[in-house]
Design an enzyme around this catalytic site. Sequence first.
Site, short mmCIF file in Angstrom:
data_model
loop_
_atom_site.label_atom_id
_atom_site.label_comp_id
_atom_site.label_asym_id
_atom_site.label_seq_id
_atom_site.Cartn_x
_atom_site.Cartn_y
_atom_site.Cartn_z
N PHE A 1 0.82 -1.22 0.00
CA PHE A 1 0.00 0.00 0.00
C PHE A 1 0.85 1.26 0.00
O PHE A 1 0.36 2.33 -0.37
CB PHE A 1 -0.94 0.01 1.22
CG PHE A 1 -0.26 0.47 2.50
CD1 PHE A 1 -0.17 1.82 2.81
CD2 PHE A 1 0.31 -0.44 3.38
CE1 PHE A 1 0.48 2.25 3.96
CE2 PHE A 1 0.96 -0.02 4.53
CZ PHE A 1 1.05 1.33 4.82
N LYS B 1 -1.24 -6.80 -9.35
CA LYS B 1 -2.16 -7.05 -8.24
C LYS B 1 -1.76 -6.05 -7.16
O LYS B 1 -0.90 -6.32 -6.33
CB LYS B 1 -2.00 -8.49 -7.75
CG LYS B 1 -3.20 -9.11 -7.03
CD LYS B 1 -3.72 -8.34 -5.84
CE LYS B 1 -2.88 -8.42 -4.60
NZ LYS B 1 -3.25 -7.44 -3.57
N GLU C 1 -4.96 -3.77 -1.97
CA GLU C 1 -6.41 -3.53 -1.98
C GLU C 1 -6.77 -2.33 -1.11
O GLU C 1 -7.92 -1.92 -1.04
CB GLU C 1 -7.16 -4.79 -1.54
CG GLU C 1 -6.88 -5.28 -0.12
CD GLU C 1 -5.61 -6.14 0.02
OE1 GLU C 1 -4.62 -5.87 -0.70
OE2 GLU C 1 -5.62 -7.04 0.88
N SER D 1 5.45 -7.00 3.23
CA SER D 1 6.08 -7.31 4.52
C SER D 1 6.83 -8.65 4.44
O SER D 1 6.53 -9.48 3.57
CB SER D 1 5.02 -7.33 5.62
OG SER D 1 3.95 -8.15 5.23
N CYS E 1 9.54 1.89 3.40
CA CYS E 1 10.52 0.83 3.68
C CYS E 1 11.92 1.41 3.75
O CYS E 1 12.85 0.75 4.18
CB CYS E 1 10.45 -0.25 2.63
SG CYS E 1 11.01 0.33 1.05
N GLU F 1 9.57 -4.39 12.74
CA GLU F 1 9.23 -3.17 12.01
C GLU F 1 7.94 -2.58 12.60
O GLU F 1 6.96 -3.29 12.77
CB GLU F 1 9.01 -3.54 10.54
CG GLU F 1 8.66 -2.39 9.64
CD GLU F 1 8.44 -2.85 8.20
OE1 GLU F 1 7.73 -3.84 7.97
OE2 GLU F 1 8.97 -2.18 7.29
P1 NAD Z 1 1.59 -6.56 2.98
O1 NAD Z 1 2.64 -7.61 3.07
O2 NAD Z 1 0.47 -6.58 3.94
O3 NAD Z 1 0.90 -6.60 1.53
C1 NAD Z 1 1.66 -6.66 0.35
C2 NAD Z 1 0.85 -7.39 -0.73
O4 NAD Z 1 0.60 -8.72 -0.28
C3 NAD Z 1 -0.51 -6.75 -0.99
O5 NAD Z 1 -0.74 -6.74 -2.38
C4 NAD Z 1 -1.48 -7.66 -0.26
O6 NAD Z 1 -2.73 -7.75 -0.91
C5 NAD Z 1 -0.79 -9.01 -0.29
N1 NAD Z 1 -1.10 -9.82 0.90
C6 NAD Z 1 -1.50 -9.37 2.11
N2 NAD Z 1 -1.66 -10.39 2.97
C7 NAD Z 1 -1.34 -11.51 2.28
C8 NAD Z 1 -1.29 -12.90 2.64
N3 NAD Z 1 -1.58 -13.32 3.86
N4 NAD Z 1 -0.91 -13.78 1.69
C9 NAD Z 1 -0.59 -13.37 0.46
N5 NAD Z 1 -0.61 -12.07 0.08
C10 NAD Z 1 -0.98 -11.15 0.97
O7 NAD Z 1 2.36 -5.16 3.00
P2 NAD Z 1 1.75 -3.70 3.14
O8 NAD Z 1 1.26 -3.50 4.52
O9 NAD Z 1 0.85 -3.41 2.00
O10 NAD Z 1 3.07 -2.82 2.90
C11 NAD Z 1 3.96 -2.50 3.92
C12 NAD Z 1 5.12 -3.46 3.98
O11 NAD Z 1 5.81 -3.47 2.74
C13 NAD Z 1 6.15 -3.05 5.02
O12 NAD Z 1 6.62 -4.20 5.66
C14 NAD Z 1 7.25 -2.40 4.18
O13 NAD Z 1 8.52 -2.41 4.76
C15 NAD Z 1 7.21 -3.26 2.98
N6 NAD Z 1 7.83 -2.60 1.83
C16 NAD Z 1 9.02 -3.06 1.40
C17 NAD Z 1 9.65 -2.45 0.33
C18 NAD Z 1 10.96 -2.96 -0.18
O14 NAD Z 1 11.31 -2.63 -1.29
N7 NAD Z 1 11.69 -3.75 0.57
C19 NAD Z 1 9.04 -1.35 -0.28
C20 NAD Z 1 7.82 -0.90 0.20
C21 NAD Z 1 7.21 -1.53 1.26
#
Ligand code: NAD
Length: 498
Positions: free
Chosen positions: A148, A172, A175, A225, A280, A382
């Site tokens: 997000f 994808k 959401e 994450s 991040c 985090e």
């Molecule tokens: P998230 O892991 O909750 O979601 C990421 C994606 O995974 C979304 O598209 C979501 O729909 C999907 N998802 C969510 N739950 C899932 C599950 N149980 N099984 C499969 N798919 C699932 O992450 P977020 O809260 O949207 O974003 C924040 C996180 O992203 C933080 O941990 C941040 O550090 C990380 N991030 C990392 C980078 C990087 O380049 N390393 C960059 C930006 C954000």
Amino acid sequence: MREISHKLAFVHDAMPVRYGDVFDPNNGVVQARVALGDAALLDRAVEAAHKAQPAWAATNPQRRARVMFRFKDLVEQNMDELAHLLSSEHGKVIADAKGDIQRGLEVVEFAGGIPHALKGEFTQGAGPGIDVFSMRQPVGVGVGITPFNFPAMIPLWMSAVAIATGNAFILKPSERDPSVPVRLGELFLEAGLPEGIFQVIHGDKEMVDAILDHPGIAAVSFVGSSDIAHYVYNRGVAAGKRVQAMGGAKNHGIVMPDADLDQVVNDLTGAAFGSAGERCMALPVVVPVGEKTAVALREKLIPAIAALRVGVSTDAEAHYGPVVTAQHKAKVEQWIQTAVDEGAELVVDGRGFSLQGHEKGFFVGPTLFDHVTPDMSSYKEEIFGPVLQMVRAESFEEALALPSKHQYGNGVAIFTRNGHAAREFAARVDVGMVGINVPIPVPVAYHTFGGWKRSAFGDTNQHGMEGVKFWTKVKTVTQRWPDGGASGDSAFVIPTMG
Ligand code: NAD
């Protein structure tokens, strides 16, 4: 209520079975609902992608690049609208939303040079009458699964390179803020991209699982994450896909005794609290080296934090806006309590922050902890909110060991006037991206983005030549053009060039 649909290459008139809520984080109300897709929808999107991809791959790279130039112009023309839309779902302030889009466009610019990046290697005369050359071919149909916190930049990191290299790409997005990705899809079409080369399907875990298991998808790029990144990596690889999966972070800023503290405080407040800490590459941990540095830094940080303005995301004077959801706000506040319970000193408490007229908004005030220690869970994990933790170190070596031993290894920064210390630090720290007097060292588009340890699973980074590598397969051709007539006996031993 506004409904956010998928962006597909075919008419899809089945009624969605499930929806997700999209909030306005400034006011805490549901402003739209997003249709969540299922495996059957994915099947059709993959089929459409496969239908479109061969002709796109056969389009010469210069023509593919021209679509990138037109797309960049269109995004720039629509910048204000896109930034407002992004900000209204994410909660980051407008200037920051523009930065999100701009950093994505820089990868689009890089992708505009794709003919150069796709040139293969050639060896003339590798053996008698033999030449060897290599070519980079698209993997076919790829998927990007994005978080997000950068709803424009991260989809563009992936899609620009995937598409320019000749793939069909399905996004994808998160959401939680799905509107900008859909608008990007519309602008790609307007820029001349053929139908089926960029599609957007919304969904949650159900859709992600369908993607990971789908035999028609060759590559998956994920950012989110760490636990989910690890899961996505393992499941995708087990299904025979190429997978890169970027995860979470806990970036440290090391402050050496000779650093310019006023500059450090400026940099730190922006890097720790900008975008409500939901980056991040935020700097949520500061490590002053030596007692004197810690005392002086703390003295300067407290008034700088007091001067921060938290406001609605359209407030041009605000330094940062709300966090993305009520659930996320509760999680950040829970971490603050955990840190207190673990014995960290709460210097500035951002809990209970309320903005007049927006009492239901998901705001968290800036928070500062001192005397945080490496054994605390609030240090190890985090938080992803506007929380800065100070961990005091006595020496350079102790400071260097902190990010090096941390489970995450995304980014790190050192603030110093000492070139030797900076050089040592950059060479020895066990982290993927390093800033020297640069608080948020996100590499430019033609370099490459990626962390180490639990911040990334897989071998290749995002964008730059690493991105080109991820989205293409190398084919190597060994050719001989005989000058006519039989050319010797059959060879029953492995041919050598000797
Ligand atoms: P998230 O892991 O909750 O979601 C990421 C994606 O995974 C979304 O598209 C979501 O729909 C999907 N998802 C969510 N739950 C899932 C599950 N149980 N099984 C499969 N798919 C699932 O992450 P977020 O809260 O949207 O974003 C924040 C996180 O992203 C933080 O941990 C941040 O550090 C990380 N991030 C990392 C980078 C990087 O380049 N390393 C960059 C930006 C954000």
